[in-house]
Design a protein around this motif. Structure first.
Motif, short mmCIF file in Angstrom:
data_model
loop_
_atom_site.label_atom_id
_atom_site.label_comp_id
_atom_site.label_asym_id
_atom_site.label_seq_id
_atom_site.Cartn_x
_atom_site.Cartn_y
_atom_site.Cartn_z
N ILE A 1 0.83 -1.20 0.00
CA ILE A 1 0.00 0.00 0.00
C ILE A 1 0.87 1.25 0.00
CG2 ILE A 1 -1.65 1.35 1.37
CD1 ILE A 1 -2.83 -1.42 2.26
N ALA A 2 1.91 1.26 0.84
CA ALA A 2 2.81 2.43 0.91
C ALA A 2 3.52 2.64 -0.42
CB ALA A 2 3.82 2.26 2.04
N LEU A 3 4.03 1.56 -1.03
CA LEU A 3 4.70 1.69 -2.32
C LEU A 3 3.73 2.12 -3.41
CD1 LEU A 3 7.04 -1.42 -2.19
CD2 LEU A 3 7.77 0.97 -2.32
N GLY A 4 2.52 1.56 -3.39
CA GLY A 4 1.51 1.93 -4.38
C GLY A 4 1.11 3.39 -4.27
N MET A 5 0.95 3.87 -3.06
CA MET A 5 0.60 5.28 -2.87
C MET A 5 1.73 6.20 -3.35
SD MET A 5 -2.48 5.43 -1.81
CE MET A 5 -2.58 7.15 -1.35
N ALA A 6 2.97 5.77 -3.15
CA ALA A 6 4.10 6.59 -3.59
C ALA A 6 4.19 6.66 -5.10
CB ALA A 6 5.40 6.03 -3.01
N GLN A 7 3.65 5.66 -5.80
CA GLN A 7 3.69 5.64 -7.26
C GLN A 7 2.60 6.49 -7.89
OE1 GLN A 7 3.42 1.44 -7.99
NE2 GLN A 7 5.62 1.26 -8.29
N ARG A 8 1.56 6.78 -7.15
CA ARG A 8 0.44 7.57 -7.70
C ARG A 8 0.88 9.00 -7.93
NH1 ARG A 8 -4.79 7.13 -4.29
NH2 ARG A 8 -5.56 8.18 -6.12
N PRO A 9 0.45 9.59 -9.04
CA PRO A 9 0.77 11.00 -9.23
C PRO A 9 0.03 11.84 -8.20
CG PRO A 9 -0.70 10.22 -10.96
CD PRO A 9 -0.32 9.02 -10.12
N PRO A 10 0.65 12.92 -7.77
CA PRO A 10 -0.01 13.76 -6.77
C PRO A 10 -1.26 14.41 -7.36
CG PRO A 10 1.99 14.80 -7.55
CD PRO A 10 1.95 13.43 -8.16
N ALA A 11 -2.28 14.52 -6.53
CA ALA A 11 -3.49 15.22 -6.95
C ALA A 11 -3.15 16.70 -7.10
CB ALA A 11 -4.59 15.02 -5.93
#
Length: 164
Positions: free
Chosen positions: A115-125
């Motif tokens: 989850i932490a790695l996945g969230m870090a890969q998401r582009p910032p809103a």
């Protein structure tokens, strides 16, 4: 952290590695990220001396998958997967012989790392808020009673928070 070639996520793991270390009864915990299925990089560790972290980073860069088995008597590993994609692995490590405490929990820590790695890969809103603030300024100056103001604020902020 071991520097990697190219961009990689830099997640905030908080106390994940410390909690995993305590719960599993390990001497150290290492979380490895494998960008695009390539060689891994250490993105989080708890309990390793800097020299061992550097040596492990070099081993990962060289594709040496046997490093941990050579250096530690006990290695407990779980894949870090998100939505069917392998992002890396989490390793609990011990120099001493013996069983890990609660080894069944490593999968839970792997899921949290995913989850932490996945969230870090998401582009910032991208919401700088300036347009909404400008609208609110205009609305506050143009309304004549609290009911109109309340309705205007709800209309302006509703979409930001997933409302109508």
């Amino acid at each position: 952290m071991i520097p990697a070639a190219g961009p990689r996520p830099t997640p905030a793991f908080g106390g994940l590695s410390r909690a995993a270390r305590r719960a599993l009864g390990s001497e150290a915990v290492v979380i490895v990220y494998e960008p695009d299925g390539g060689h891994g990089v250490v993105v989080e560790q708890e309990g390793l001396v800097p020299g061992t972290v550097r040596a492990f980073g070099r081993a990962l860069a060289n594709g040496d998958d046997a490093f941990l088995a050579r250096e530690f008597s006990g290695v407990l590993t779980a894949e870090v997967n998100l939505e069917g994609e392998r992002l890396g692995a989490i390793h609990a490590l011990r120099h001493s012989l013996g069983d890990f405490e609660h080894p069944e929990l490593i999968g839970i820590f792997a899921a949290q790392a995913a989850i932490a790695l996945g969230m870090a890969q998401r582009p910032p809103a991208h919401h700088d808020g300036s347009e909404i603030l400008s609208e609110l300024d205009h609305l506050v100056l143009s309304v004549h009673n609290l009911e109109d103001l309340s309705r205007a604020v709800t209309d302006a902020l509703g979409p930001v928070f997933g409302g109508p």
